[in-house]
Write a protein that holds these residues in place. Structure first.
Motif, PDB file in Angstrom:
ATOM      1  N   PRO A 196      -4.301  44.619  16.446  1.00  0.00           N
ATOM      2  CA  PRO A 196      -5.199  43.609  16.993  1.00  0.00           C
ATOM      3  C   PRO A 196      -6.470  44.256  17.509  1.00  0.00           C
ATOM      4  CG  PRO A 196      -3.473  44.115  18.562  1.00  0.00           C
ATOM      5  CD  PRO A 196      -3.125  44.852  17.306  1.00  0.00           C
ATOM      6  N   ALA A 197      -7.446  43.435  17.804  1.00  0.00           N
ATOM      7  CA  ALA A 197      -8.686  43.940  18.381  1.00  0.00           C
ATOM      8  C   ALA A 197      -8.387  44.580  19.731  1.00  0.00           C
ATOM      9  CB  ALA A 197      -9.689  42.798  18.543  1.00  0.00           C
ATOM     10  N   PRO A 198      -9.159  45.607  20.137  1.00  0.00           N
ATOM     11  CA  PRO A 198      -8.933  46.229  21.448  1.00  0.00           C
ATOM     12  C   PRO A 198      -8.948  45.175  22.550  1.00  0.00           C
ATOM     13  CG  PRO A 198     -10.544  47.486  20.186  1.00  0.00           C
ATOM     14  CD  PRO A 198     -10.283  46.231  19.414  1.00  0.00           C
ATOM     15  N   SER A 199      -8.009  45.295  23.476  1.00  0.00           N
ATOM     16  CA  SER A 199      -7.882  44.275  24.519  1.00  0.00           C
ATOM     17  C   SER A 199      -8.440  44.724  25.861  1.00  0.00           C
ATOM     18  CB  SER A 199      -6.412  43.887  24.683  1.00  0.00           C
ATOM     19  OG  SER A 199      -5.641  45.028  25.012  1.00  0.00           O
ATOM     20  N   ASN A 200      -9.087  45.888  25.902  1.00  0.00           N
ATOM     21  CA  ASN A 200      -9.552  46.435  27.177  1.00  0.00           C
ATOM     22  C   ASN A 200     -11.058  46.280  27.375  1.00  0.00           C
ATOM     23  OD1 ASN A 200     -10.265  48.209  25.172  1.00  0.00           O
ATOM     24  ND2 ASN A 200      -9.777  50.056  26.335  1.00  0.00           N
ATOM     25  N   GLN A 201     -11.678  45.323  26.690  1.00  0.00           N
ATOM     26  CA  GLN A 201     -13.128  45.139  26.792  1.00  0.00           C
ATOM     27  C   GLN A 201     -13.453  43.724  27.256  1.00  0.00           C
ATOM     28  OE1 GLN A 201     -14.629  46.222  22.915  1.00  0.00           O
ATOM     29  NE2 GLN A 201     -13.880  48.298  23.046  1.00  0.00           N
ATOM     30  N   PHE A 202     -12.875  43.328  28.362  1.00  0.00           N
ATOM     31  CA  PHE A 202     -13.072  41.984  28.898  1.00  0.00           C
ATOM     32  C   PHE A 202     -14.338  41.954  29.740  1.00  0.00           C
ATOM     33  CE2 PHE A 202     -11.524  38.619  32.057  1.00  0.00           C
ATOM     34  CZ  PHE A 202     -11.962  37.587  31.254  1.00  0.00           C
ATOM     35  N   LYS A 203     -15.336  41.201  29.294  1.00  0.00           N
ATOM     36  CA  LYS A 203     -16.619  41.208  29.990  1.00  0.00           C
ATOM     37  C   LYS A 203     -16.603  40.374  31.273  1.00  0.00           C
ATOM     38  CE  LYS A 203     -18.780  37.392  27.378  1.00  0.00           C
ATOM     39  NZ  LYS A 203     -19.882  37.043  26.460  1.00  0.00           N
ATOM     40  N   SER A 204     -15.592  39.532  31.453  1.00  0.00           N
ATOM     41  CA  SER A 204     -15.562  38.635  32.613  1.00  0.00           C
ATOM     42  C   SER A 204     -14.530  39.057  33.647  1.00  0.00           C
ATOM     43  CB  SER A 204     -15.295  37.200  32.143  1.00  0.00           C
ATOM     44  OG  SER A 204     -16.338  36.729  31.320  1.00  0.00           O
ATOM     45  N   LEU A 205     -14.349  40.373  33.821  1.00  0.00           N
ATOM     46  CA  LEU A 205     -13.424  40.865  34.841  1.00  0.00           C
ATOM     47  C   LEU A 205     -13.706  40.316  36.240  1.00  0.00           C
ATOM     48  CD1 LEU A 205     -12.847  44.625  33.911  1.00  0.00           C
ATOM     49  CD2 LEU A 205     -11.100  42.874  34.179  1.00  0.00           C
ATOM     50  N   PRO A 206     -14.981  40.083  36.617  1.00  0.00           N
ATOM     51  CA  PRO A 206     -15.225  39.511  37.948  1.00  0.00           C
ATOM     52  C   PRO A 206     -14.575  38.151  38.163  1.00  0.00           C
ATOM     53  CG  PRO A 206     -17.242  40.487  37.091  1.00  0.00           C
ATOM     54  CD  PRO A 206     -16.248  40.506  35.972  1.00  0.00           C
ATOM     55  N   ASP A 207     -14.169  37.473  37.086  1.00  0.00           N
ATOM     56  CA  ASP A 207     -13.506  36.171  37.246  1.00  0.00           C
ATOM     57  C   ASP A 207     -12.054  36.302  37.698  1.00  0.00           C
ATOM     58  OD1 ASP A 207     -15.749  34.740  36.590  1.00  0.00           O
ATOM     59  OD2 ASP A 207     -15.228  34.504  34.484  1.00  0.00           O
ATOM     60  N   PHE A 208     -11.499  37.506  37.656  1.00  0.00           N
ATOM     61  CA  PHE A 208     -10.148  37.707  38.168  1.00  0.00           C
ATOM     62  C   PHE A 208     -10.163  37.560  39.694  1.00  0.00           C
ATOM     63  CE2 PHE A 208      -8.240  40.541  34.563  1.00  0.00           C
ATOM     64  CZ  PHE A 208      -8.196  39.418  33.746  1.00  0.00           C
ATOM     65  N   VAL A 209      -9.242  36.760  40.224  1.00  0.00           N
ATOM     66  CA  VAL A 209      -9.213  36.514  41.663  1.00  0.00           C
ATOM     67  C   VAL A 209      -8.223  37.450  42.334  1.00  0.00           C
ATOM     68  CG1 VAL A 209      -9.917  34.118  41.427  1.00  0.00           C
ATOM     69  CG2 VAL A 209      -7.494  34.675  41.405  1.00  0.00           C
ATOM     70  N   THR A 210      -8.515  37.802  43.598  1.00  0.00           N
ATOM     71  CA  THR A 210      -7.683  38.766  44.311  1.00  0.00           C
ATOM     72  C   THR A 210      -6.291  38.224  44.579  1.00  0.00           C
ATOM     73  OG1 THR A 210      -9.603  39.795  45.338  1.00  0.00           O
ATOM     74  CG2 THR A 210      -7.480  40.119  46.419  1.00  0.00           C
ATOM     75  N   ASN A 211      -6.195  37.037  45.152  1.00  0.00           N
ATOM     76  CA  ASN A 211      -4.899  36.452  45.495  1.00  0.00           C
ATOM     77  C   ASN A 211      -4.578  35.338  44.507  1.00  0.00           C
ATOM     78  OD1 ASN A 211      -4.418  38.011  47.992  1.00  0.00           O
ATOM     79  ND2 ASN A 211      -6.249  36.949  48.696  1.00  0.00           N
ATOM     80  N   ALA A 212      -4.197  35.759  43.307  1.00  0.00           N
ATOM     81  CA  ALA A 212      -4.025  34.799  42.218  1.00  0.00           C
ATOM     82  C   ALA A 212      -2.997  33.729  42.550  1.00  0.00           C
ATOM     83  CB  ALA A 212      -3.639  35.544  40.943  1.00  0.00           C
ATOM     84  N   GLY A 213      -1.807  34.152  42.989  1.00  0.00           N
ATOM     85  CA  GLY A 213      -0.765  33.182  43.279  1.00  0.00           C
ATOM     86  C   GLY A 213      -1.138  32.246  44.407  1.00  0.00           C
ATOM     87  N   GLN A 214      -1.763  32.784  45.456  1.00  0.00           N
ATOM     88  CA  GLN A 214      -2.142  31.961  46.600  1.00  0.00           C
ATOM     89  C   GLN A 214      -3.226  30.958  46.246  1.00  0.00           C
ATOM     90  OE1 GLN A 214      -0.710  31.940  49.585  1.00  0.00           O
ATOM     91  NE2 GLN A 214       0.729  33.570  49.073  1.00  0.00           N
ATOM     92  N   SER A 215      -4.055  31.282  45.258  1.00  0.00           N
ATOM     93  CA  SER A 215      -5.173  30.401  44.915  1.00  0.00           C
ATOM     94  C   SER A 215      -4.707  29.077  44.323  1.00  0.00           C
ATOM     95  CB  SER A 215      -6.122  31.110  43.933  1.00  0.00           C
ATOM     96  OG  SER A 215      -5.499  31.284  42.663  1.00  0.00           O
ATOM     97  N   ILE A 216      -3.472  29.029  43.813  1.00  0.00           N
ATOM     98  CA  ILE A 216      -2.945  27.776  43.245  1.00  0.00           C
ATOM     99  C   ILE A 216      -1.601  27.424  43.880  1.00  0.00           C
ATOM    100  CG2 ILE A 216      -4.168  28.063  41.050  1.00  0.00           C
ATOM    101  CD1 ILE A 216      -1.452  28.952  39.850  1.00  0.00           C
ATOM    102  N   ALA A 217      -1.411  27.800  45.168  1.00  0.00           N
ATOM    103  CA  ALA A 217      -0.110  27.645  45.817  1.00  0.00           C
ATOM    104  C   ALA A 217       0.346  26.188  45.858  1.00  0.00           C
ATOM    105  CB  ALA A 217      -0.164  28.228  47.229  1.00  0.00           C
TER     106      ALA A 217
END
Length: 891
Positions: A629-650
């Motif tokens: 598959p295409a390389p998966s380590n070139q995600f340009k939108s890394l800033p969209d990852f949230v710190t407390n992922a589980g808590q953000s949709i608790a």
């Protein structure tokens, strides 16, 4: 590609609205236009977009999506690419699920069932055709989502970060699903970063379940893509791994200034955009002043949206300029502006008027030659002109209607055809589908049927033949932030043409106002366009596409003797393992190669490849080609990852949990309990060929072939999250005990991760994990990070399917076309469905609406009372795109 024969029409006439100083094009522009047309016909721009039913999910749910693939200047639905790769990727860049969706004239749809034991956190949904790989992964559709887990997840984290004197303190709290603290628990952690050395350590949670970790923060660049991988013990049968992205304001920010068109020239008034980005990749608000080298204040500046802003400046010879900035937290910074030159050109474009584009070009002195202006969009020239000889400034007013909606690239060329200035402009035109969505009645009741009526027309009111998808969500259960949501306009018109990260792209389209137009124009000045290089186009340089259109599948490979010599003229048969209905054969060429072309098969199919020499001898070896598959380590939108992922949709996750268990009671849904790590001690037959120096089976953990996830592309993807105390970074295995990369031993041969990931997953019989020093020590100093002992199949292992004995036979289970399921839409006239239906967050999903004479409709049952949101998106037969949102209240 052969999808369309584009008709290239050069546009020599300039609309006579305030034109002064431009004349018709000459040979330079004609040559550039011709070369761009040739390049675009050979390499048409292809874009993919996925419409999801909602923006986040929990384990045990289904992700429903519809795919649209468009191509060329007119954004036509793609008739050539027939297969779309859709992948679910975790924040460690491991592909967790991969589907192949069959496209029919650029349209397809599917679903991704999320296992009950899915690890909560940040994920990405990526989509691309093989042809799109020629342009690079940054042009793929790639969207961040959050997936929670309140079903099997035992540990929940909440992280916060504070910064002081170039030092960051991370506070991570560990609790159960009810918020009770895990106190006095052992936690080991590793901080992963691209900019600084990885840091490891151990801690013990305090009475409130907290640990504190301190680490340095010297500059913004060293803090990109920082994340913690923590392992907490004593909370169940096994240790629990949690991944936490690091987001904080470090008191340092990257400040960049972008003179319009690229140049600052002394004596010429110039627009200058600026962008301030924090270490987390997100915009930082600031205000300040511009001063010259004598300390005189020249301008007052302020960010207007997400760390971006603009101001004007007329630089003077002998002067330098700096910005004195004050950030929102009170910290200050001084940044120098780019130095101005005495010679050059300034390209100024004003596009805040939705109907006209005003172009001004200025130079410090009259030019002996001519300047050439060219504007292109999606590889087609829509405007071109040249200046009059002897002029130092010239301008034009161009109707915006000359251009399609989306990004237009204006480039100024010298008389020799050298690109001098570039400016991106966004056009929001009337070339879209006008969608009207209405419910059949004004008063909506819970548990009652509703019919949605949809009308699609063109800008001139004619009915539109379109393919649409509709999602209905109860926002009272699943609140939606529209600026961070998926959006067909933001994706196909904006994000898909730009390589860099765009924060909240949907913001510019949700409500188009004078402010959003101005903010989008500033974005255009700060964002680079890199679809192609004008210098390469002008010189006629071209490269061959590495990845052709993929309409169907090809199964190919090589047949050799046991000594590795090619088998010429050998017969190769491909047999459907399941029912034997498909049976085709071919003959190897002089290099022993064979290929079965133009075949389509479903997912989970099993084939047998059987080969013989020209003399019908069986003692041959079959090797099957694989395309990673295409390389998966070139995600340009890394800033969209949230710190407390589980808590953000608790809150949403708790409702989803009730829905999950109600489905389980009724035997509905598609809930797959993923296997945990499998401990094997006694299965001698399965490990009979193991080269483990300790003896077969003497390991900390063992996985057999049957325990591997089906459909993994690389072996590392199959093992990510399955091996206790082992993590994979970019395909390389590391033990959480430290010591560097793990030693990889394949059939007794010492190798590394690069070789491990070339092994066909279907060829692996067992993986033995050696992490403890007692098991790894026998391998010496190279095993400081632990060992993975991999044993491949020999042909006499126990299997769970019938075998064909003898040489020259190879089982082969490729990834085939995924068959989409039908969205479950309960009816309240069935008694058992009532409670289940009331717990739904996605009320209705239909990916295959088609407008006939511009109209269509669809019916479903409302669920529980709440605020409902209907999103309809789609594309018509002429490449127009559309989106409409309807809200109504259910009593």
């Amino acid at each position: 590609m052969t999808c369309k024969k584009l008709i290239w029409i050069f546009l020599p006439a300039i609309m006579l609205l305030g034109i002064a100083g431009f004349t018709v094009d000459d040979d330079i522009i004609a040559n550039l236009t011709r070369r761009l047309a040739a390049w675009s016909q050979k390499h048409p721009i292809e874009k993919a977009y996925l419409h999801f039913d909602k923006p986040y999910y929990t384990a045990g749910e289904d992700i429903w999506f519809k795919a649209y693939v468009l191509t060329g200047p007119d954004r036509q639905l793609q008739p050539d690419s027939g297969i779309l790769n859709v992948e679910l990727i975790n924040e460690a860049d491991s592909i967790k699920q991969a589907l192949k969706i069959q496209l029919h004239n650029g349209i397809g749809y599917g679903d991704i069932p999320l296992p009950d034991t899915m690890e909560e956190g940040n994920y990405r949904l990526r989509a691309y055709t093989e042809y799109m790989r020629n342009a690079g992964t940054q042009y793929f559709f790639d969207k961040a989502i959050v997936i929670g887990n309140v079903i099997t997840n035992k540990v929940f984290t909440r992280a916060s970060f504070s910064y002081q004197q170039k030092q960051v303190t991370a506070t991570i709290r560990y609790t159960d699903a009810n918020g009770a603290a895990y106190s006095n628990k052992q936690v080991s952690y590793t901080m992963l970063s691209t900019g600084v050395a990885n840091m490891k350590g151990k801690a013990v949670t305090d009475a409130d379940g907290n640990i504190k970790i301190n680490f340095p923060a010297t500059d913004a660049a060293s803090l990109e893509n920082v994340r913690f991988v923590t392992t907490i013990a004593g909370v169940g049968e096994n240790k629990v791994i949690k991944r936490i992205p690091v987001h904080f304001a470090a008191g340092v920010a990257d400040v960049q200034f972008f003179p319009e068109g690229g140049n600052l020239v002394n004596g010429i008034n110039t627009h200058i955009a600026f962008k301030i980005i924090g270490n987390d990749g997100l915009g930082v608000d600031a205000k300040g002043v511009i001063k010259d080298n004598s300390g005189k204040q020249i301008a007052v500046i302020s960010t207007t949206h997400l760390g971006m802003g603009a101001f004007t400046l007329t630089p003077q010879a002998g002067q330098t300029y700096k910005a004195e900035l004050t950030y929102a937290d009170g910290s200050k910074a001084i940044k120098a502006l780019p130095k101005a030159t005495d010679n050059g050109t300034v390209l100024n474009i004003t596009s805040t008027d939705p109907n006209h584009i005003m172009v001004n070009v200025a130079t410090p002195k009259a030019l002996a030659g001519q300047l050439n202006l060219l504007a292109q969009a999606n590889g087609r020239v829509y405007y071109a002109a040249k200046s009059e000889i002897g002029k130092s400034s010239f301008s034009a007013v161009i109707p915006a209607s000359k251009f399609p909606s989306g990004i237009v690239q204006f480039t100024l060329f010298s008389s020799a055809g050298e690109p001098l200035n570039q400016r991106l402009v966004f056009i929001n035109g009337n070339d879209k589908i006008n969608l009207k969505v209405a419910a059949d009645k004004n008063y909506q009741q819970a548990q009652k049927p509703v019919t949605l009526n949809v009308e699609a027309t063109t800008a001139d009111g004619k009915p539109s033949l379109g393919s649409l998808s509709v999602a209905v969500v109860n926002e009272s259960k699943a609140p939606i932030d529209e600026n961070n949501e998926n959006n067909i306009f933001a994706s196909l018109l904006l994000s898909s043409d730009l390589k860099g990260y765009i924060e909240q792209p949907a913001y510019y389209f949700n409500e188009i106002t004078e402010k959003t137009r101005a903010d989008l124009d500033v974005l255009m000045m700060t964002q680079g366009y890199q679809r192609f290089e004008w210098r390469a186009i002008a010189a006629g340089n071209d490269t061959q596409d590495k990845f052709p259109d993929e309409r169907t599948f090809t199964i190919s490979g090589r047949v050799t003797t046991t000594s590795g010599q090619p088998v010429k003229g050998g017969k190769v048969e491909l047999i459907n393992f399941g029912d034997g209905i498909l049976q085709v054969d071919t003959v190897t060429d002089a290099n022993g190669r064979f290929a079965f072309n133009d075949i389509i098969y479903p997912d989970s199919i099993k084939f047998l490849l059987q080969a013989r020499t020209a003399k019908n001898k069986r003692n041959v070896v079959i090797t099957v080609d694989s395309v990673p598959p295409a390389p998966s380590n070139q995600f340009k939108s890394l800033p969209d990852f949230v710190t407390n992922a589980g808590q953000s949709i608790a809150a949403y996750a708790q409702n989803s949990r009730q829905f999950y268990f109600e489905q389980m009671k009724l035997g509905l849904g598609n809930h797959v309990i993923s296997l945990r790590e499998v401990q094997v001690r006694e299965k001698r037959n399965a490990l009979k060929h193991s080269a483990n120096l300790n003896g077969p089976g003497r390991a900390d953990q063992i996985l057999l072939a049957k325990d591997l996830y089906p459909g993994c592309i690389q072996l590392a993807d199959c093992l990510q999250g399955r091996l206790l105390g082992v993590i994979f970074r970019n395909g390389t295995a590391f033990s959480t005990r430290g010591g560097g990369p793990m030693l990889i031993v394949v059939d007794g041969v010492y190798t590394d991760s690069d070789y491990m990931n070339t092994i066909n997953v279907n060829d692996v019989q067992s993986i033995e994990v050696l992490r403890n020093i007692g098991n790894a020590a026998i391998y010496g100093s190279r095993a400081g990070g632990g060992v993975l002992v991999i044993t491949t199949k020999r042909g006499d292992e126990p299997v769970d399917y019938p075998r064909y004995f003898g040489g020259g036979v190879k089982p082969y289970a490729p990834k085939g076309i995924y068959k989409s399921r039908v969205f479950y839409s309960p009816k309240y006239n069935v008694k058992r469905d009532v409670k289940l239906a009331d717990l739904r967050s996605t009320i209705f999903w239909k990916p295959d609406l088609v407008t006939v004479d511009g109209k269509t409709s669809s019916s479903y049952f409302n669920g529980a009372p709440g605020n409902y949101r209907v999103v309809v998106e789609g594309v018509d037969s002429e490449g127009r795109i559309g989106r409409q949102v309807l809200r109504y209240t259910v009593q």
